[in-house]
Motif scaffolding. Structure first.
Motif, PDB file in Angstrom:
ATOM      1  N   THR A   1      23.388  27.163  49.436  1.00 32.74           N
ATOM      2  CA  THR A   1      24.580  27.241  50.113  1.00 32.74           C
ATOM      3  C   THR A   1      25.403  28.165  49.734  1.00 32.74           C
ATOM      4  OG1 THR A   1      24.518  24.649  50.022  1.00 32.74           O
ATOM      5  CG2 THR A   1      26.615  25.790  50.481  1.00 32.74           C
ATOM      6  N   LEU A   2      25.921  29.165  48.299  1.00 32.93           N
ATOM      7  CA  LEU A   2      27.359  29.425  48.210  1.00 32.93           C
ATOM      8  C   LEU A   2      26.832  31.157  49.352  1.00 32.93           C
ATOM      9  CD1 LEU A   2      28.508  30.148  45.026  1.00 32.93           C
ATOM     10  CD2 LEU A   2      29.589  28.495  47.406  1.00 32.93           C
ATOM     11  N   ILE A   3      25.183  31.671  49.054  1.00 32.98           N
ATOM     12  CA  ILE A   3      24.665  32.710  49.718  1.00 32.98           C
ATOM     13  C   ILE A   3      24.454  32.821  51.100  1.00 32.98           C
ATOM     14  CG2 ILE A   3      22.010  33.860  49.848  1.00 32.98           C
ATOM     15  CD1 ILE A   3      21.352  32.962  47.220  1.00 32.98           C
ATOM     16  N   GLN A   4      24.685  31.612  51.667  1.00 31.58           N
ATOM     17  CA  GLN A   4      24.237  31.362  53.047  1.00 31.58           C
ATOM     18  C   GLN A   4      25.876  31.903  53.707  1.00 31.58           C
ATOM     19  OE1 GLN A   4      22.385  32.689  55.734  1.00 31.58           O
ATOM     20  NE2 GLN A   4      20.973  30.832  55.965  1.00 31.58           N
ATOM     21  N   ALA A   5      26.316  30.569  53.458  1.00 30.52           N
ATOM     22  CA  ALA A   5      28.092  30.104  53.348  1.00 30.52           C
ATOM     23  C   ALA A   5      28.888  31.330  53.081  1.00 30.52           C
ATOM     24  CB  ALA A   5      28.364  29.376  53.294  1.00 30.52           C
TER      25      ALA A   5
ATOM     26  N   LEU B   1      28.980  30.888  58.567  1.00 35.04           N
ATOM     27  CA  LEU B   1      29.374  30.220  58.807  1.00 35.04           C
ATOM     28  C   LEU B   1      28.341  28.683  58.059  1.00 35.04           C
ATOM     29  CD1 LEU B   1      26.804  30.663  62.345  1.00 35.04           C
ATOM     30  CD2 LEU B   1      29.386  30.731  62.490  1.00 35.04           C
ATOM     31  N   PRO B   2      29.037  27.564  59.076  1.00 34.27           N
ATOM     32  CA  PRO B   2      29.715  26.315  57.939  1.00 34.27           C
ATOM     33  C   PRO B   2      27.692  25.751  57.512  1.00 34.27           C
ATOM     34  CG  PRO B   2      30.484  25.548  60.254  1.00 34.27           C
ATOM     35  CD  PRO B   2      30.257  27.222  60.096  1.00 34.27           C
ATOM     36  N   THR B   3      27.597  26.289  56.792  1.00 35.39           N
ATOM     37  CA  THR B   3      26.599  25.566  56.384  1.00 35.39           C
ATOM     38  C   THR B   3      25.017  25.088  55.320  1.00 35.39           C
ATOM     39  OG1 THR B   3      25.285  28.013  55.995  1.00 35.39           O
ATOM     40  CG2 THR B   3      24.529  27.318  58.419  1.00 35.39           C
TER      41      THR B   3
END
Length: 452
Positions: free
Chosen positions: A65-69, A80-82
Protein backbone atom coordinates in the motif's frame (compact mmCIF):
# COMPACT_ATOMS: atom_id res chain seq x y z
CA UNK A 1 -3.55 30.44 -12.50
CA UNK A 2 -5.74 27.54 -11.31
CA UNK A 3 -7.40 27.69 -7.89
CA UNK A 4 -8.25 23.98 -7.92
CA UNK A 5 -7.54 22.38 -4.54
CA UNK A 6 -5.22 19.37 -4.61
CA UNK A 7 -7.20 17.09 -2.29
CA UNK A 8 -5.11 14.03 -3.16
CA UNK A 9 -1.94 15.50 -1.65
CA UNK A 10 -3.68 17.15 1.31
CA UNK A 11 -1.74 16.43 4.52
CA UNK A 12 -4.26 15.90 7.32
CA UNK A 13 -3.34 16.04 11.03
CA UNK A 14 -2.40 12.74 12.69
CA UNK A 15 -5.54 12.79 14.88
CA UNK A 16 -7.56 12.51 11.64
CA UNK A 17 -5.20 10.25 9.69
CA UNK A 18 -5.20 7.42 12.26
CA UNK A 19 -9.00 6.87 12.49
CA UNK A 20 -9.49 7.42 8.76
CA UNK A 21 -6.65 5.01 7.98
CA UNK A 22 -8.08 2.45 10.42
CA UNK A 23 -11.42 2.73 8.61
CA UNK A 24 -9.72 1.67 5.35
CA UNK A 25 -8.01 -1.21 7.17
CA UNK A 26 -11.33 -2.45 8.55
CA UNK A 27 -12.88 -2.29 5.07
CA UNK A 28 -10.29 -4.67 3.66
CA UNK A 29 -9.46 -6.65 6.81
CA UNK A 30 -11.82 -9.53 6.07
CA UNK A 31 -10.19 -9.99 2.66
CA UNK A 32 -6.74 -9.82 4.22
CA UNK A 33 -7.71 -12.58 6.67
CA UNK A 34 -9.70 -14.81 4.33
CA UNK A 35 -7.03 -15.32 1.66
CA UNK A 36 -4.33 -16.81 3.94
CA UNK A 37 -6.90 -18.78 5.96
CA UNK A 38 -8.46 -20.34 2.84
CA UNK A 39 -5.07 -21.05 1.26
CA UNK A 40 -3.57 -22.34 4.52
CA UNK A 41 -6.56 -24.64 5.04
CA UNK A 42 -6.33 -26.00 1.50
CA UNK A 43 -2.58 -26.64 1.90
CA UNK A 44 -2.97 -28.27 5.32
CA UNK A 45 -0.77 -25.81 7.21
CA UNK A 46 -0.40 -26.07 11.00
CA UNK A 47 -1.94 -23.33 13.22
CA UNK A 48 1.54 -21.88 13.80
CA UNK A 49 2.29 -21.77 10.07
CA UNK A 50 -1.14 -20.27 9.36
CA UNK A 51 -0.64 -17.56 12.00
CA UNK A 52 2.68 -16.59 10.41
CA UNK A 53 1.08 -16.56 6.94
CA UNK A 54 -1.64 -14.17 8.18
CA UNK A 55 0.98 -11.93 9.83
CA UNK A 56 3.09 -11.89 6.66
CA UNK A 57 0.02 -10.96 4.62
CA UNK A 58 -0.90 -8.02 6.89
CA UNK A 59 2.71 -6.81 6.98
CA UNK A 60 3.22 -7.00 3.22
CA UNK A 61 -0.22 -5.49 2.51
CA UNK A 62 1.09 -2.47 4.38
CA UNK A 63 4.33 -2.29 2.38
CA UNK A 64 2.45 -2.77 -0.92
CA UNK A 65 0.00 0.00 0.00
CA UNK A 66 2.86 2.40 0.80
CA UNK A 67 4.52 1.62 -2.55
CA UNK A 68 1.30 2.50 -4.41
CA UNK A 69 -0.12 5.35 -2.31
CA UNK A 70 3.09 7.11 -1.23
CA UNK A 71 5.14 6.04 -4.23
CA UNK A 72 8.81 5.52 -4.96
CA UNK A 73 9.93 8.99 -6.01
CA UNK A 74 8.71 9.77 -9.50
CA UNK A 75 9.33 6.18 -10.66
CA UNK A 76 6.51 4.06 -9.25
CA UNK A 77 3.17 4.50 -7.51
CA UNK A 78 -0.15 5.94 -8.68
CA UNK A 79 -0.12 8.26 -5.61
CA UNK A 80 -3.88 8.07 -5.10
CA UNK A 81 -5.86 6.87 -2.05
CA UNK A 82 -5.46 3.15 -2.80
CA UNK A 83 -5.13 0.03 -0.66
CA UNK A 84 -3.42 -3.12 -1.95
CA UNK A 85 -4.27 -6.68 -0.99
CA UNK A 86 -4.38 -10.14 -2.52
CA UNK A 87 -7.09 -10.33 -5.17
CA UNK A 88 -9.50 -13.27 -4.89
CA UNK A 89 -8.75 -13.87 -8.57
CA UNK A 90 -5.42 -15.32 -7.38
CA UNK A 91 -6.89 -17.68 -4.75
CA UNK A 92 -8.01 -20.49 -7.09
CA UNK A 93 -4.75 -20.62 -9.07
CA UNK A 94 -2.68 -20.54 -5.85
CA UNK A 95 -4.64 -23.46 -4.38
CA UNK A 96 -4.21 -25.38 -7.66
CA UNK A 97 -0.45 -24.72 -7.58
CA UNK A 98 -0.06 -25.64 -3.90
CA UNK A 99 -2.12 -28.84 -4.07
CA UNK A 100 -0.89 -30.26 -7.39
CA UNK A 101 -0.12 -33.98 -7.49
CA UNK A 102 3.65 -33.38 -7.78
CA UNK A 103 3.77 -31.17 -4.65
CA UNK A 104 4.81 -33.11 -1.54
CA UNK A 105 3.63 -30.75 1.22
CA UNK A 106 1.82 -27.50 1.94
CA UNK A 107 5.11 -25.75 2.68
CA UNK A 108 6.56 -26.82 -0.67
CA UNK A 109 3.34 -25.59 -2.27
CA UNK A 110 3.95 -22.18 -0.70
CA UNK A 111 7.52 -21.99 -2.02
CA UNK A 112 6.25 -22.73 -5.56
CA UNK A 113 3.56 -20.05 -5.17
CA UNK A 114 6.20 -17.57 -4.00
CA UNK A 115 8.48 -18.35 -6.93
CA UNK A 116 5.64 -17.75 -9.38
CA UNK A 117 4.60 -14.58 -7.53
CA UNK A 118 8.12 -13.14 -7.73
CA UNK A 119 8.46 -13.85 -11.47
CA UNK A 120 4.94 -12.58 -12.30
CA UNK A 121 5.73 -9.35 -10.44
CA UNK A 122 9.02 -8.89 -12.25
CA UNK A 123 7.35 -9.54 -15.61
CA UNK A 124 4.61 -6.99 -14.86
CA UNK A 125 7.24 -4.45 -13.80
CA UNK A 126 9.25 -5.13 -16.98
CA UNK A 127 6.30 -4.71 -19.39
CA UNK A 128 4.48 -1.90 -17.53
CA UNK A 129 5.63 0.63 -20.12
CA UNK A 130 4.27 -1.54 -22.95
CA UNK A 131 1.11 -2.58 -21.13
CA UNK A 132 -1.14 -0.55 -23.41
CA UNK A 133 -0.18 -2.87 -26.26
CA UNK A 134 -0.99 -5.94 -24.17
CA UNK A 135 -4.38 -4.77 -22.88
CA UNK A 136 -5.97 -5.05 -26.32
CA UNK A 137 -5.64 -8.82 -25.96
CA UNK A 138 -7.64 -8.59 -22.71
CA UNK A 139 -10.91 -6.85 -23.60
CA UNK A 140 -14.01 -7.31 -21.37
CA UNK A 141 -14.98 -10.56 -23.13
CA UNK A 142 -11.67 -12.11 -21.95
CA UNK A 143 -11.29 -10.56 -18.47
CA UNK A 144 -14.98 -11.06 -17.66
CA UNK A 145 -14.82 -14.72 -18.68
CA UNK A 146 -11.67 -15.39 -16.65
CA UNK A 147 -12.99 -13.70 -13.50
CA UNK A 148 -16.32 -15.56 -13.82
CA UNK A 149 -14.49 -18.90 -14.05
CA UNK A 150 -12.36 -17.98 -11.03
CA UNK A 151 -15.44 -17.20 -8.93
CA UNK A 152 -17.38 -20.29 -10.00
CA UNK A 153 -14.39 -22.58 -9.42
CA UNK A 154 -13.97 -21.25 -5.86
CA UNK A 155 -17.58 -21.80 -4.78
CA UNK A 156 -17.16 -25.59 -4.16
CA UNK A 157 -14.24 -24.77 -1.83
CA UNK A 158 -16.44 -22.32 0.09
CA UNK A 159 -19.13 -25.00 0.44
CA UNK A 160 -16.57 -27.55 1.67
CA UNK A 161 -15.47 -25.04 4.31
CA UNK A 162 -19.09 -24.35 5.25
CA UNK A 163 -19.46 -28.08 5.94
CA UNK A 164 -16.47 -27.93 8.31
CA UNK A 165 -13.52 -28.47 5.97
CA UNK A 166 -13.15 -31.42 3.61
CA UNK A 167 -10.27 -32.96 5.61
CA UNK A 168 -11.84 -32.59 9.06
CA UNK A 169 -13.58 -35.34 11.02
CA UNK A 170 -16.78 -33.30 11.48
CA UNK A 171 -17.15 -32.59 7.75
CA UNK A 172 -20.84 -32.39 6.88
CA UNK A 173 -22.02 -32.04 10.49
CA UNK A 174 -25.38 -30.14 10.41
CA UNK A 175 -24.01 -27.86 13.16
CA UNK A 176 -21.34 -26.64 10.77
CA UNK A 177 -23.83 -26.02 7.99
CA UNK A 178 -26.21 -24.14 10.31
CA UNK A 179 -23.37 -21.94 11.54
CA UNK A 180 -22.36 -21.18 7.94
CA UNK A 181 -25.96 -20.28 7.09
CA UNK A 182 -26.06 -17.97 10.13
CA UNK A 183 -22.89 -16.16 8.96
CA UNK A 184 -24.25 -15.88 5.43
CA UNK A 185 -27.49 -14.50 6.91
CA UNK A 186 -25.58 -11.83 8.84
CA UNK A 187 -23.76 -10.76 5.65
CA UNK A 188 -27.08 -10.57 3.77
CA UNK A 189 -28.74 -8.67 6.65
CA UNK A 190 -25.92 -6.10 6.78
CA UNK A 191 -26.16 -5.53 3.04
CA UNK A 192 -29.95 -5.22 3.12
CA UNK A 193 -30.45 -2.90 6.10
CA UNK A 194 -27.22 -0.89 6.28
CA UNK A 195 -25.50 1.49 3.92
CA UNK A 196 -22.07 3.03 3.58
CA UNK A 197 -19.23 1.93 5.84
CA UNK A 198 -21.25 -0.65 7.84
CA UNK A 199 -22.32 -2.25 4.58
CA UNK A 200 -18.71 -2.31 3.37
CA UNK A 201 -17.59 -4.31 6.45
CA UNK A 202 -20.51 -6.78 6.30
CA UNK A 203 -18.18 -9.77 5.81
CA UNK A 204 -16.04 -8.73 8.79
CA UNK A 205 -19.19 -8.40 10.94
CA UNK A 206 -20.32 -11.84 9.75
CA UNK A 207 -16.99 -13.40 10.70
CA UNK A 208 -17.09 -11.78 14.17
CA UNK A 209 -20.72 -12.75 14.81
CA UNK A 210 -20.16 -16.31 13.62
CA UNK A 211 -17.06 -16.74 15.76
CA UNK A 212 -18.94 -15.49 18.85
CA UNK A 213 -21.76 -18.00 18.26
CA UNK A 214 -19.20 -20.74 17.58
CA UNK A 215 -17.49 -19.92 20.90
CA UNK A 216 -20.69 -20.62 22.84
CA UNK A 217 -21.06 -23.87 20.88
CA UNK A 218 -17.55 -24.92 21.99
CA UNK A 219 -16.11 -24.70 18.46
CA UNK A 220 -13.44 -22.02 19.05
CA UNK A 221 -9.91 -22.75 20.25
CA UNK A 222 -7.93 -19.81 21.67
CA UNK A 223 -4.81 -21.89 22.39
CA UNK A 224 -2.82 -20.40 19.52
CA UNK A 225 -3.66 -16.85 20.64
CA UNK A 226 -2.49 -17.54 24.20
CA UNK A 227 0.86 -18.90 22.98
CA UNK A 228 1.43 -16.15 20.41
CA UNK A 229 3.88 -13.39 21.30
CA UNK A 230 3.53 -9.63 21.07
CA UNK A 231 6.24 -8.95 18.53
CA UNK A 232 7.88 -10.86 15.67
CA UNK A 233 9.66 -9.55 12.59
CA UNK A 234 8.49 -10.78 9.20
CA UNK A 235 11.62 -12.01 7.43
CA UNK A 236 12.05 -13.07 3.77
CA UNK A 237 11.91 -16.78 2.83
CA UNK A 238 10.47 -17.93 6.18
CA UNK A 239 9.02 -21.05 4.53
CA UNK A 240 12.12 -21.75 2.44
CA UNK A 241 13.67 -20.54 -0.81
CA UNK A 242 11.19 -20.06 -3.67
CA UNK A 243 10.83 -22.73 -6.36
CA UNK A 244 10.27 -21.74 -9.97
CA UNK A 245 7.93 -23.94 -12.02
CA UNK A 246 6.73 -22.97 -15.48
CA UNK A 247 3.05 -23.92 -15.02
CA UNK A 248 2.82 -21.94 -11.79
CA UNK A 249 4.52 -18.92 -13.37
CA UNK A 250 2.14 -19.01 -16.36
CA UNK A 251 -0.86 -19.22 -14.02
CA UNK A 252 0.07 -16.27 -11.79
CA UNK A 253 1.33 -14.19 -14.74
CA UNK A 254 -2.13 -14.50 -16.31
CA UNK A 255 -3.63 -13.48 -12.96
CA UNK A 256 -1.26 -10.49 -12.85
CA UNK A 257 -2.41 -9.34 -16.30
CA UNK A 258 -6.10 -9.71 -15.43
CA UNK A 259 -5.78 -7.87 -12.11
CA UNK A 260 -3.71 -5.15 -13.80
CA UNK A 261 -6.49 -4.55 -16.33
CA UNK A 262 -8.83 -4.19 -13.33
CA UNK A 263 -6.33 -1.87 -11.62
CA UNK A 264 -6.30 0.49 -14.62
CA UNK A 265 -10.07 0.79 -14.25
CA UNK A 266 -9.66 1.56 -10.54
CA UNK A 267 -6.99 4.19 -11.29
CA UNK A 268 -9.22 5.94 -13.81
CA UNK A 269 -12.25 5.74 -11.49
CA UNK A 270 -10.29 7.15 -8.57
CA UNK A 271 -8.97 9.92 -10.79
CA UNK A 272 -12.54 11.00 -11.53
CA UNK A 273 -13.55 10.79 -7.85
CA UNK A 274 -10.49 12.77 -6.74
CA UNK A 275 -10.75 15.27 -9.62
CA UNK A 276 -7.28 14.37 -10.84
CA UNK A 277 -6.45 13.67 -14.47
CA UNK A 278 -4.75 10.29 -14.87
CA UNK A 279 -2.19 10.25 -17.66
CA UNK A 280 -0.60 7.28 -19.41
CA UNK A 281 2.57 7.95 -17.37
CA UNK A 282 0.53 7.73 -14.15
CA UNK A 283 -0.89 4.35 -15.19
CA UNK A 284 2.60 3.08 -16.02
CA UNK A 285 3.85 4.17 -12.58
CA UNK A 286 0.83 2.50 -10.96
CA UNK A 287 1.50 -0.78 -12.79
CA UNK A 288 5.19 -0.62 -11.90
CA UNK A 289 4.15 -0.33 -8.27
CA UNK A 290 1.87 -3.37 -8.64
CA UNK A 291 4.74 -5.36 -10.16
CA UNK A 292 7.07 -4.37 -7.32
CA UNK A 293 4.35 -5.14 -4.74
CA UNK A 294 3.80 -8.62 -6.21
CA UNK A 295 7.53 -9.32 -6.08
CA UNK A 296 7.64 -8.12 -2.45
CA UNK A 297 4.75 -10.49 -1.70
CA UNK A 298 6.78 -13.45 -2.98
CA UNK A 299 9.88 -12.39 -1.03
CA UNK A 300 8.04 -11.84 2.27
CA UNK A 301 6.03 -15.12 2.35
CA UNK A 302 2.86 -13.50 1.10
CA UNK A 303 0.75 -13.11 -2.03
CA UNK A 304 0.46 -11.39 -5.44
CA UNK A 305 -0.95 -7.98 -4.54
CA UNK A 306 -3.37 -5.84 -6.52
CA UNK A 307 -5.33 -2.64 -5.96
CA UNK A 308 -8.49 -3.27 -3.89
CA UNK A 309 -11.54 -1.84 -5.64
CA UNK A 310 -13.75 -2.01 -2.52
CA UNK A 311 -11.79 0.77 -0.87
CA UNK A 312 -12.70 3.09 -3.75
CA UNK A 313 -16.28 3.04 -2.45
CA UNK A 314 -15.01 4.15 0.96
CA UNK A 315 -13.24 7.15 -0.63
CA UNK A 316 -16.58 8.15 -2.19
CA UNK A 317 -18.50 7.52 1.03
CA UNK A 318 -16.13 9.40 3.36
CA UNK A 319 -15.41 12.22 0.93
CA UNK A 320 -11.75 12.16 2.09
CA UNK A 321 -9.53 12.05 -0.99
CA UNK A 322 -6.09 12.45 0.60
CA UNK A 323 -3.69 9.64 -0.32
CA UNK A 324 -2.02 10.08 3.06
CA UNK A 325 -5.04 8.41 4.69
CA UNK A 326 -4.06 5.22 2.83
CA UNK A 327 -0.40 5.83 3.72
CA UNK A 328 -1.55 5.80 7.37
CA UNK A 329 -3.50 2.58 6.65
CA UNK A 330 -0.30 1.06 5.27
CA UNK A 331 1.59 1.80 8.47
CA UNK A 332 -1.29 0.38 10.57
CA UNK A 333 -1.16 -2.87 8.54
CA UNK A 334 2.61 -3.13 9.04
CA UNK A 335 2.19 -2.71 12.81
CA UNK A 336 -0.58 -5.35 12.92
CA UNK A 337 1.64 -7.71 10.92
CA UNK A 338 4.44 -7.69 13.50
CA UNK A 339 2.07 -8.40 16.43
CA UNK A 340 1.54 -12.20 16.33
CA UNK A 341 -1.50 -12.10 18.64
CA UNK A 342 -3.46 -10.18 15.99
CA UNK A 343 -2.54 -12.75 13.35
CA UNK A 344 -3.40 -15.62 15.70
CA UNK A 345 -6.94 -14.27 16.04
CA UNK A 346 -7.52 -15.44 12.49
CA UNK A 347 -6.66 -19.04 13.37
CA UNK A 348 -9.51 -19.12 15.92
CA UNK A 349 -12.17 -18.67 13.22
CA UNK A 350 -13.87 -22.06 12.60
CA UNK A 351 -13.90 -23.33 9.02
CA UNK A 352 -17.71 -23.30 8.88
CA UNK A 353 -17.75 -19.59 9.80
CA UNK A 354 -15.20 -18.92 7.09
CA UNK A 355 -17.25 -20.97 4.64
CA UNK A 356 -20.40 -18.94 5.27
CA UNK A 357 -18.53 -15.70 4.61
CA UNK A 358 -16.65 -16.95 1.55
CA UNK A 359 -19.83 -18.26 -0.09
CA UNK A 360 -20.84 -14.62 -0.44
CA UNK A 361 -17.33 -13.38 -1.25
CA UNK A 362 -16.51 -15.96 -3.91
CA UNK A 363 -19.99 -15.60 -5.35
CA UNK A 364 -19.26 -11.88 -5.69
CA UNK A 365 -16.11 -12.69 -7.65
CA UNK A 366 -18.26 -14.56 -10.18
CA UNK A 367 -20.77 -11.69 -10.22
CA UNK A 368 -17.90 -9.24 -10.89
CA UNK A 369 -17.04 -11.27 -13.96
CA UNK A 370 -20.66 -11.36 -15.07
CA UNK A 371 -20.91 -7.58 -14.58
CA UNK A 372 -17.90 -7.10 -16.87
CA UNK A 373 -19.48 -9.44 -19.42
CA UNK A 374 -22.67 -7.36 -19.35
CA UNK A 375 -20.80 -4.74 -21.39
CA UNK A 376 -19.93 -7.24 -24.12
CA UNK A 377 -21.73 -7.09 -27.47
CA UNK A 378 -23.76 -10.33 -27.42
CA UNK A 379 -25.14 -9.67 -30.87
CA UNK A 380 -21.80 -11.01 -32.12
CA UNK A 381 -21.94 -14.80 -32.29
CA UNK A 382 -18.18 -14.92 -31.83
CA UNK A 383 -18.41 -13.37 -28.35
CA UNK A 384 -20.98 -16.00 -27.32
CA UNK A 385 -18.64 -18.77 -28.50
CA UNK A 386 -15.62 -17.22 -26.70
CA UNK A 387 -17.49 -17.11 -23.37
CA UNK A 388 -19.28 -20.46 -23.71
CA UNK A 389 -16.26 -22.51 -24.76
CA UNK A 390 -13.83 -20.87 -22.30
CA UNK A 391 -16.14 -21.35 -19.31
CA UNK A 392 -16.95 -24.93 -20.36
CA UNK A 393 -13.26 -25.84 -20.74
CA UNK A 394 -12.19 -24.01 -17.57
CA UNK A 395 -14.81 -25.49 -15.27
CA UNK A 396 -14.66 -28.89 -16.98
CA UNK A 397 -10.92 -29.18 -16.43
CA UNK A 398 -11.32 -28.00 -12.84
CA UNK A 399 -13.99 -30.50 -11.74
CA UNK A 400 -13.05 -33.50 -13.93
CA UNK A 401 -9.29 -33.71 -13.62
CA UNK A 402 -9.38 -37.48 -13.94
CA UNK A 403 -10.23 -36.98 -17.61
CA UNK A 404 -6.78 -35.45 -18.09
CA UNK A 405 -4.82 -38.23 -16.37
CA UNK A 406 -3.37 -39.71 -19.57
CA UNK A 407 -2.29 -36.45 -21.19
CA UNK A 408 1.45 -35.71 -21.55
CA UNK A 409 2.84 -33.89 -18.51
CA UNK A 410 3.30 -30.62 -20.43
CA UNK A 411 -0.35 -30.46 -21.50
CA UNK A 412 -1.54 -31.67 -18.13
CA UNK A 413 0.29 -28.76 -16.44
CA UNK A 414 -1.65 -26.31 -18.59
CA UNK A 415 -5.08 -27.90 -18.54
CA UNK A 416 -5.34 -29.21 -14.97
CA UNK A 417 -5.66 -25.60 -13.77
CA UNK A 418 -9.04 -24.49 -15.09
CA UNK A 419 -8.04 -20.84 -14.81
CA UNK A 420 -5.09 -21.24 -17.19
CA UNK A 421 -7.11 -23.26 -19.71
CA UNK A 422 -10.05 -20.80 -19.59
CA UNK A 423 -7.66 -17.84 -20.01
CA UNK A 424 -5.78 -19.35 -22.92
CA UNK A 425 -8.97 -20.37 -24.74
CA UNK A 426 -10.50 -16.93 -24.17
CA UNK A 427 -7.37 -15.15 -25.49
CA UNK A 428 -6.97 -17.39 -28.56
CA UNK A 429 -10.68 -17.39 -29.44
CA UNK A 430 -10.84 -13.62 -29.05
CA UNK A 431 -7.97 -13.26 -31.52
CA UNK A 432 -9.74 -15.66 -33.87
CA UNK A 433 -13.14 -13.94 -33.76
CA UNK A 434 -12.20 -10.32 -33.04
CA UNK A 435 -8.89 -9.90 -34.88
CA UNK A 436 -10.14 -6.84 -36.79
CA UNK A 437 -11.07 -5.07 -33.55
CA UNK A 438 -7.67 -5.89 -32.01
CA UNK A 439 -5.89 -4.61 -35.13
CA UNK A 440 -8.04 -1.46 -35.12
CA UNK A 441 -7.22 -0.70 -31.47
CA UNK A 442 -3.53 -1.22 -32.26
CA UNK A 443 -3.70 1.22 -35.19
CA UNK A 444 -5.55 3.82 -33.13
CA UNK A 445 -3.01 3.48 -30.33
CA UNK A 446 -0.13 4.00 -32.78
CA UNK A 447 -1.83 7.08 -34.27
CA UNK A 448 -2.31 8.61 -30.83
CA UNK A 449 1.35 7.96 -29.98
CA UNK A 450 2.48 9.71 -33.22
CA UNK A 451 0.15 12.63 -32.51
CA UNK A 452 1.67 13.05 -29.05
Amino acid sequence: MSNKIDYVNERLPVKQLVPLGLQHVLSMYAGALVVPIVLGGALGLSPQQLAYLIAADLFTCGIATLIQAYGIGNYAGIKLPTILGCSFVAVGPMIAIGTAANVSSGVQGLTIIYGATIISGLLLWAVSGLFGKLTRFFPPVVTGTVITVVGLSLIPLALDNAAGGANNADYGDPKNLLLAVFVLGVVIFMNRFFKGFLQSISVLVGLLAGTIVAYFLGMVNFEEIRHAGWFELILPFHFGMPEFRLDAIISLTLVAIVTSVEAIGVFLGLGEICDKEISEKDIIKGLRAEGIAKTMGGLFNSFPYATFSQNVGLVTLSGVKSRFVCVAAGFILIVLGVIPKFAALGTAIPMSVLGGATLAMFGMVAVSGIRILSGVDFSKQGNLIIIAVSIAIGLGCKVSQGALANLPDGLKMIFQDGIISASLFAIVLNILFNFKDIKKSSTEGSSEAVAE
